[in-house]
Design a protein around this motif. Structure first.
Motif, PDB file in Angstrom:
ATOM      1  N   VAL A 170       5.606  -6.145  12.334  1.00 19.99           N
ATOM      2  CA  VAL A 170       6.090  -7.478  11.972  1.00 19.99           C
ATOM      3  C   VAL A 170       6.930  -8.094  13.084  1.00 19.99           C
ATOM      4  O   VAL A 170       6.681  -9.229  13.511  1.00 19.99           O
ATOM      5  N   VAL A 171       7.926  -7.384  13.561  1.00 20.98           N
ATOM      6  CA  VAL A 171       8.816  -7.940  14.599  1.00 20.98           C
ATOM      7  C   VAL A 171       8.067  -8.190  15.911  1.00 20.98           C
ATOM      8  O   VAL A 171       8.186  -9.287  16.490  1.00 20.98           O
ATOM      9  N   PRO A 172       7.282  -7.227  16.427  1.00 21.71           N
ATOM     10  CA  PRO A 172       6.532  -7.495  17.667  1.00 21.71           C
ATOM     11  C   PRO A 172       5.573  -8.683  17.539  1.00 21.71           C
ATOM     12  O   PRO A 172       5.457  -9.497  18.456  1.00 21.71           O
ATOM     13  N   PHE A 173       4.879  -8.785  16.404  1.00 21.66           N
ATOM     14  CA  PHE A 173       3.967  -9.912  16.204  1.00 21.66           C
ATOM     15  C   PHE A 173       4.735 -11.226  16.191  1.00 21.66           C
ATOM     16  O   PHE A 173       4.322 -12.216  16.806  1.00 21.66           O
ATOM     17  N   ALA A 174       5.873 -11.248  15.467  1.00 30.71           N
ATOM     18  CA  ALA A 174       6.673 -12.467  15.376  1.00 30.71           C
ATOM     19  C   ALA A 174       7.159 -12.906  16.755  1.00 30.71           C
ATOM     20  O   ALA A 174       7.127 -14.094  17.092  1.00 30.71           O
ATOM     21  N   SER A 199       0.839  -1.204   0.000  1.00 30.33           N
ATOM     22  CA  SER A 199       0.000   0.000   0.000  1.00 30.33           C
ATOM     23  C   SER A 199       0.874   1.254   0.000  1.00 30.33           C
ATOM     24  O   SER A 199       2.093   1.190   0.152  1.00 30.33           O
ATOM     25  N   THR A 200       0.253   2.403  -0.126  1.00 28.39           N
ATOM     26  CA  THR A 200       0.992   3.669  -0.112  1.00 28.39           C
ATOM     27  C   THR A 200       1.643   3.935   1.244  1.00 28.39           C
ATOM     28  O   THR A 200       2.598   4.697   1.343  1.00 28.39           O
ATOM     29  N   SER A 201       1.120   3.308   2.297  1.00 23.74           N
ATOM     30  CA  SER A 201       1.731   3.451   3.626  1.00 23.74           C
ATOM     31  C   SER A 201       2.668   2.282   3.920  1.00 23.74           C
ATOM     32  O   SER A 201       3.102   2.118   5.057  1.00 23.74           O
ATOM     33  N   TYR A 202       2.952   1.462   2.893  1.00 25.87           N
ATOM     34  CA  TYR A 202       3.841   0.300   2.965  1.00 25.87           C
ATOM     35  C   TYR A 202       3.274  -0.836   3.810  1.00 25.87           C
ATOM     36  O   TYR A 202       4.034  -1.636   4.373  1.00 25.87           O
ATOM     37  N   ALA A 203       1.954  -0.920   3.912  1.00 21.39           N
ATOM     38  CA  ALA A 203       1.334  -2.111   4.494  1.00 21.39           C
ATOM     39  C   ALA A 203       1.579  -3.255   3.515  1.00 21.39           C
ATOM     40  O   ALA A 203       1.536  -3.065   2.295  1.00 21.39           O
ATOM     41  N   LEU A 204       1.823  -4.451   4.058  1.00 25.79           N
ATOM     42  CA  LEU A 204       2.376  -5.522   3.236  1.00 25.79           C
ATOM     43  C   LEU A 204       1.488  -6.754   3.132  1.00 25.79           C
ATOM     44  O   LEU A 204       0.935  -7.217   4.134  1.00 25.79           O
ATOM     45  N   GLY A 205       1.385  -7.270   1.914  1.00 20.12           N
ATOM     46  CA  GLY A 205       0.845  -8.592   1.693  1.00 20.12           C
ATOM     47  C   GLY A 205      -0.658  -8.725   1.795  1.00 20.12           C
ATOM     48  O   GLY A 205      -1.402  -7.751   1.853  1.00 20.12           O
ATOM     49  N   MET A 206      -1.088  -9.968   1.830  1.00 13.30           N
ATOM     50  CA  MET A 206      -2.506 -10.300   1.813  1.00 13.30           C
ATOM     51  C   MET A 206      -3.266  -9.682   2.978  1.00 13.30           C
ATOM     52  O   MET A 206      -4.406  -9.256   2.831  1.00 13.30           O
ATOM     53  N   MET A 207      -2.643  -9.619   4.146  1.00 12.63           N
ATOM     54  CA  MET A 207      -3.310  -9.064   5.328  1.00 12.63           C
ATOM     55  C   MET A 207      -2.903  -7.626   5.612  1.00 12.63           C
ATOM     56  O   MET A 207      -3.296  -7.046   6.604  1.00 12.63           O
ATOM     57  N   GLN A 208      -2.062  -7.052   4.719  1.00 10.33           N
ATOM     58  CA  GLN A 208      -1.644  -5.641   4.829  1.00 10.33           C
ATOM     59  C   GLN A 208      -1.116  -5.316   6.233  1.00 10.33           C
ATOM     60  O   GLN A 208      -1.571  -4.381   6.903  1.00 10.33           O
ATOM     61  N   ILE A 209      -0.132  -6.089   6.658  1.00 11.53           N
ATOM     62  CA  ILE A 209       0.511  -5.877   7.956  1.00 11.53           C
ATOM     63  C   ILE A 209       1.476  -4.707   7.846  1.00 11.53           C
ATOM     64  O   ILE A 209       2.289  -4.645   6.922  1.00 11.53           O
ATOM     65  N   MET A 210       1.418  -3.783   8.787  1.00  9.46           N
ATOM     66  CA  MET A 210       2.338  -2.650   8.781  1.00  9.46           C
ATOM     67  C   MET A 210       3.737  -3.124   9.186  1.00  9.46           C
ATOM     68  O   MET A 210       3.882  -3.958  10.084  1.00  9.46           O
ATOM     69  N   PRO A 211       4.789  -2.595   8.541  1.00 13.13           N
ATOM     70  CA  PRO A 211       6.151  -3.047   8.829  1.00 13.13           C
ATOM     71  C   PRO A 211       6.532  -2.982  10.311  1.00 13.13           C
ATOM     72  O   PRO A 211       7.201  -3.872  10.820  1.00 13.13           O
ATOM     73  N   PHE A 212       6.065  -1.935  11.003  1.00 13.24           N
ATOM     74  CA  PHE A 212       6.450  -1.797  12.414  1.00 13.24           C
ATOM     75  C   PHE A 212       5.810  -2.849  13.313  1.00 13.24           C
ATOM     76  O   PHE A 212       6.201  -3.013  14.472  1.00 13.24           O
TER      77      PHE A 212
END
Length: 544
Positions: free
Chosen positions: A425-429, A410-423
């Motif tokens: 990713v690490v906390p979720f993991a 997305s334009t805000s760099y949300a990623l992939g099928m579920m549009q996870i925000m980059p910030f």
């Protein structure tokens, strides 16, 4: 394989050979096509503390969509940053600004200051801006003793521009007054986007109650369909049902958007209880919360077509990398150049692979001119679902976020099928007990579904209801806590609830998003064998 698709695959093959980089460098960035995917990698390159200012400047020249976020990263690198002239002038105090040329004054003048200027400064300002008729008009209005009267005597665009320039306190003092409805009707009927947007914001807020009350009985006829709809909501809240119905009818008849058309039709039924309207709504070929309600209420067979899969599908790998955002951008750009429905229909078969089900639906949707409703559940067999509810909500969100396209950015760099925000990713993991997770892993549809499922679980624990979870997923949990914390929405025993509250959610994107996700959720529950009555589900939203 068609010649057109073969050519696309050749292009993708050339790109795919260098798709994965051990590290992001200038050579890697220069090898990629211009677009959001490259912007995402440029953002990552600029975010790296080891990237030099020289390389950062080279990368910035490649940016497709320049944003304040990227500019801020350059500043952190020590870039001698010269602000654009409009921003430079906006930072000047009034005395310094007045010494500049007309262009700078036009850029930097804060109209909210004009009512407080001394006669001497006001005279000097008017002399300076005299050649700019548009600005002079606004200053003349704001320097008068009857600001609102002068605003009402101007045009809709000028009124909205002045309104938007004022502070909230000034709006409450200057604008929040009793106004003759006919004056507002004249301006609204100019159908100016800025005035339209202003009216929508006022109706959805409680900050200007006198102005909002002045809209009652204005009988506006030429505003945008959505503004007409909200004017109907405003009349309904004042118990002017006949006026509300008139606005809903007008919104329905003027809207080219099927969703808004059905919304306006539904509200006519909700107010009048005329089942003929419900029957008409049930004939819609669009799947939305209103057509679902109509068909459930009438116990009728829906007229919309739902596609859940395509057969046969090959289990082989598609001829392109579904997890490469660059390949998807090239593929999409090439597909958009194909307008002939027969050619698109032929291309559909080129995507007949299990892993490219979403891409097949994308092409098929264009080939059939968006006549069908696709409720896919790709990669479902690779996930261990907790229950049907979890599966239904996850796919309801995925459908709305990405239409299941794995490599979307997305334009805000949300990623992939579920549009996870980059910030996130690490906390979720970390919370999920996963190691060595990279941002690119969000383009893996199975991992994306797992991350989305995890986040939805966190939101469900706090917000319980799938509608509230959808609001939080889109607008953020903080937004929803503040909204619900005011205890002005989802009120028990208030007429037209919760439908009324669902139209009064203050953030437009989340308001529409919640309605669409809830419809998705109902459909997926049914597809997975669990029939849910929408009316009963909505009753459980009444928490205040």
């Amino acid at each position: 394989m068609s010649k057109r698709f073969a050519l696309i695959c050749v292009l993708l093959g050339v790109l795919g050979a260098q798709a994965v980089a051990k590290e992001i460098d200038i050579k890697f960035l220069e090898s990629k096509p211009k677009g959001l995917a490259r912007d995402f990698y440029i953002w990552r390159f600029l975010s790296d503390e080891n990237t030099s200012l020289q390389d950062a400047l080279k990368a910035y020249e490649l940016v497709h969509r320049k944003t304040p976020k990227l500019k801020a990263l350059l500043e952190q690198k020590g870039m001698p940053h010269e602000l654009p002239r409009d921003l430079q002038c906006a930072r000047l105090d009034f005395k310094t600004l007045l010494a500049q040329d007309l262009e700078c004054v036009s850029y930097g003048l804060k109209l909210s200051q004009v009512p407080h200027l001394s006669p001497q400064n006001l005279k000097a300002l008017k002399a300076k801006i005299a050649p700019n008729k548009n600005l002079s008009t606004k200053v003349e209005i704001l320097s008068s003793k009857t600001i609102l009267t002068k605003m009402l005597q101007s045009d809709a665009k000028t009124f909205a521009q002045i309104y938007n320039s004022l502070t909230q306190k000034q709006r409450e003092t200057l604008i929040n007054q009793t106004i003759k409805p006919q004056r507002l009707k004249k301006l609204a009927n100019e159908n100016t986007p800025a005035f339209d947007k202003m009216l929508q914001g006022i109706i959805l807020s409680d900050s200007l109650p006198r102005f909002k009350k002045s809209l009652l009985n204005a009988h506006i006829t030429k505003a945008s369909p959505y503004t007409l709809f909200l004017l109907g909501i405003n009349e309904l809240m004042a118990k002017n049902t006949n006026n509300a119905l008139a606005y809903f009818r007008l919104a329905q008849s003027t809207s080219k958007d099927t969703f808004l058309h059905n919304k306006a039709l539904f509200w006519q039924y909700l107010v009048s209880k005329d089942k003929k309207l419900l029957s008409k709504l049930a004939q819609s070929t669009n799947v939305d919360i209103y057509t679902i309600y109509a068909n459930q209420k009438l116990q009728s067979t829906p007229q919309y077509t739902i596609i859940t899969d395509f057969t046969p599908l090959s289990k082989k790998k598609p001829p392109f990398n579904i997890q490469d955002p660059f390949e998807w951008e090239i593929l999409r750009a090439n597909l958009l150049q194909v307008s002939d429905t027969k050619a698109l229909d032929e291309l559909t078969q080129e995507f007949a692979f299990v892993d490219s089900l979403a891409h097949m639906a994308y092409v098929h949707n264009r080939a059939t001119r968006y006549q069908n409703n696709y409720f896919l559940s790709p990669f479902a067999q690779k996930i261990k679902w907790k229950n049907t509810d979890q599966k239904a909500l996850t796919y309801a969100i995925a459908r709305q976020e990405s239409n299941f396209l794995p490599a979307l950015i997305s334009t805000s760099y949300a990623l992939g099928m579920m549009q996870i925000m980059p910030f996130n990713v690490v906390p979720f993991a970390k919370s999920m007990g996963l190691k060595d997770i990279k941002l690119e892993d969000m383009f893996n549809p199975v991992i994306a579904l797992e991350f989305g499922r995890f986040y939805l679980g966190e939101l469900e624990r706090e917000f319980k209801h799938p509608l509230f979870v959808a609001y939080a997923y889109n607008g953020g949990p903080g937004f929803l806590r503040r909204t619900l914390g005011q205890k002005k929405l989802f009120i028990k025993n208030r007429k037209y609830e919760p439908w009324l509250s669902m139209e009064l959610i203050p953030y437009e994107e989340s308001r529409i998003y919640g309605l669409k996700v809830l419809a998705n959720y109902i459909v997926y529950e049914e597809l997975f064998g669990n029939n849910i009555t929408l009316e009963q589900l909505l009753k459980t939203t009444l928490i205040n």
